[in-house]
Design a protein around this motif. Sequence first.
Motif, PDB file in Angstrom:
ATOM      1  N   LYS A  24       0.939  -1.258  -0.058  1.00 29.34           N
ATOM      2  CA  LYS A  24      -0.006   0.066   0.047  1.00 29.34           C
ATOM      3  C   LYS A  24       0.864   1.156   0.006  1.00 29.34           C
ATOM      4  CE  LYS A  24      -0.491  -0.803   5.080  1.00 29.34           C
ATOM      5  NZ  LYS A  24      -1.556  -0.751   5.984  1.00 29.34           N
ATOM      6  N   TYR A  25       0.195   2.444  -0.474  1.00 24.35           N
ATOM      7  CA  TYR A  25       1.039   3.597  -0.565  1.00 24.35           C
ATOM      8  C   TYR A  25       0.065   4.645   0.029  1.00 24.35           C
ATOM      9  CZ  TYR A  25      -2.025   4.916  -4.421  1.00 24.35           C
ATOM     10  OH  TYR A  25      -2.976   5.057  -5.248  1.00 24.35           O
ATOM     11  N   CYS A  26       1.075   5.874   0.542  1.00 20.07           N
ATOM     12  CA  CYS A  26       0.349   7.126   0.649  1.00 20.07           C
ATOM     13  C   CYS A  26       0.920   8.465  -0.012  1.00 20.07           C
ATOM     14  CB  CYS A  26       0.385   7.476   2.195  1.00 20.07           C
ATOM     15  SG  CYS A  26       1.880   7.646   2.907  1.00 20.07           S
ATOM     16  N   ASP A  31      -0.743  12.254   5.040  1.00 18.36           N
ATOM     17  CA  ASP A  31      -1.567  11.130   4.826  1.00 18.36           C
ATOM     18  C   ASP A  31      -1.053   9.883   5.624  1.00 18.36           C
ATOM     19  OD1 ASP A  31      -3.588  11.781   2.934  1.00 18.36           O
ATOM     20  OD2 ASP A  31      -2.272  11.239   1.369  1.00 18.36           O
ATOM     21  N   PHE A  32       0.379  10.114   5.607  1.00 18.70           N
ATOM     22  CA  PHE A  32       0.955   9.076   6.701  1.00 18.70           C
ATOM     23  C   PHE A  32       0.543   9.302   7.894  1.00 18.70           C
ATOM     24  CE2 PHE A  32       4.476   8.744   9.549  1.00 18.70           C
ATOM     25  CZ  PHE A  32       4.898   7.441   9.561  1.00 18.70           C
ATOM     26  N   ASP A  35      -2.900   7.886   8.564  1.00 21.51           N
ATOM     27  CA  ASP A  35      -2.712   6.474   8.360  1.00 21.51           C
ATOM     28  C   ASP A  35      -3.758   6.207   6.908  1.00 21.51           C
ATOM     29  OD1 ASP A  35      -1.792   4.025   8.875  1.00 21.51           O
ATOM     30  OD2 ASP A  35      -3.767   3.419  10.030  1.00 21.51           O
ATOM     31  N   ASN A  36      -3.654   7.114   6.355  1.00 18.34           N
ATOM     32  CA  ASN A  36      -4.495   7.149   4.809  1.00 18.34           C
ATOM     33  C   ASN A  36      -3.691   6.422   4.020  1.00 18.34           C
ATOM     34  OD1 ASN A  36      -6.363   7.562   3.047  1.00 18.34           O
ATOM     35  ND2 ASN A  36      -6.040   9.694   2.898  1.00 18.34           N
ATOM     36  N   TRP A  37      -3.497   5.289   3.978  1.00 21.42           N
ATOM     37  CA  TRP A  37      -2.962   4.171   2.919  1.00 21.42           C
ATOM     38  C   TRP A  37      -4.037   3.970   2.003  1.00 21.42           C
ATOM     39  CZ3 TRP A  37       2.190   3.879   3.186  1.00 21.42           C
ATOM     40  CH2 TRP A  37       2.737   4.084   4.354  1.00 21.42           C
ATOM     41  N   LYS A  38      -3.589   3.613   0.777  1.00 21.20           N
ATOM     42  CA  LYS A  38      -4.437   3.112  -0.439  1.00 21.20           C
ATOM     43  C   LYS A  38      -3.660   1.706  -0.940  1.00 21.20           C
ATOM     44  CE  LYS A  38      -5.723   7.835  -2.009  1.00 21.20           C
ATOM     45  NZ  LYS A  38      -5.749   8.715  -3.020  1.00 21.20           N
TER      46      LYS A  38
END
Length: 238
Positions: A24-26, A31-32, A35-38
Motif C-alpha cells: 500500500k502507499y500514501c 496521509d502517513f 494512516d491514510n493508505w491506499k
Amino acid sequence: MKKNIFVLALFCFLSMMANAEVAKYCMSYEDFVADNWKSLDELTAGRTKQVCQIKSGDHGVFYFKTGDKQSDKVLKKEAFAVMYGQQLFVNCRNLRNGNVSLETSKYVQAVRYDKDKLCILAFKTDGVTAVAAFGTAAAGLFAGNTSSRLGFTSTSIALGIANESLSNLKCYLVDGTVNQEGKTKITRINDEFMAELLADDAPLLERYHAIKAKHNRQSAANILPILMEKGLVKSVSN
C-alpha cells in the motif's frame, strides 16, 4: 548445524512477514500521519494483475514495479511512502538535508519515530548526503541480489534491518517540516540532536557518548537502540 537451522528459520519468518500484507502507499506526509493508505491493487485496477515487486538498485536504494507504466510513474514521482508487507519505505525525491538534494530519488527504508514522525537510514560520503536503505532481510525482496549474510542483533531483528549495515548508516528525522521550496526537510540525528533529546536522561546520554569515535557514535548501530529504549522507535510492525 543448529546455528544454520536457526538462521534459516529466521529467514523464512521474515519472508512470510514481508509478504503478509498487500502493498500500500500514501501520497503525502499528512496521509502517513492520518494512516491514510491506499492499496496498490486499487492503483493498478483494470490495467494489470501483476503483483507489485520491490527491487533494489545501486547503493541499496529501492524502487517498485507493478507492470503498469501509469502506476509506476505515480510511485516513482508522486507517492510519499510505500508499506510493503511490514516494511516501510520513503520516497527521497522531495527530501532535503538543508538545501542539499539527496543523491537518490528512489525509496529508502524507514521506521516510525514518536508515532507521527519517521526515521530514515542514510550514509554520508564526501560531505554529500547519500541516502540508502540496506535492507530488509526477507526472501524475494532483492531481485538479483543475495541476502545470505544474516547476522542479526536484537535491534536489527526488531526493526527488520540487516545488522551488517547499521554501523555505516546515519539516522535522519522526517517530521513533515517543509522548506521554502516546498520540499520536505530532514534533520540529521547527531551529537547535538542527541544532547538535546537526552538532556534529562544522564545515563542514556553517558551511554551514547561512551562511543568515542564520532563516526561510530553517530551511527545507526549506536543511535537506534537508544531511540528504542526511549520509546521513540519501535519495531516495523508498530
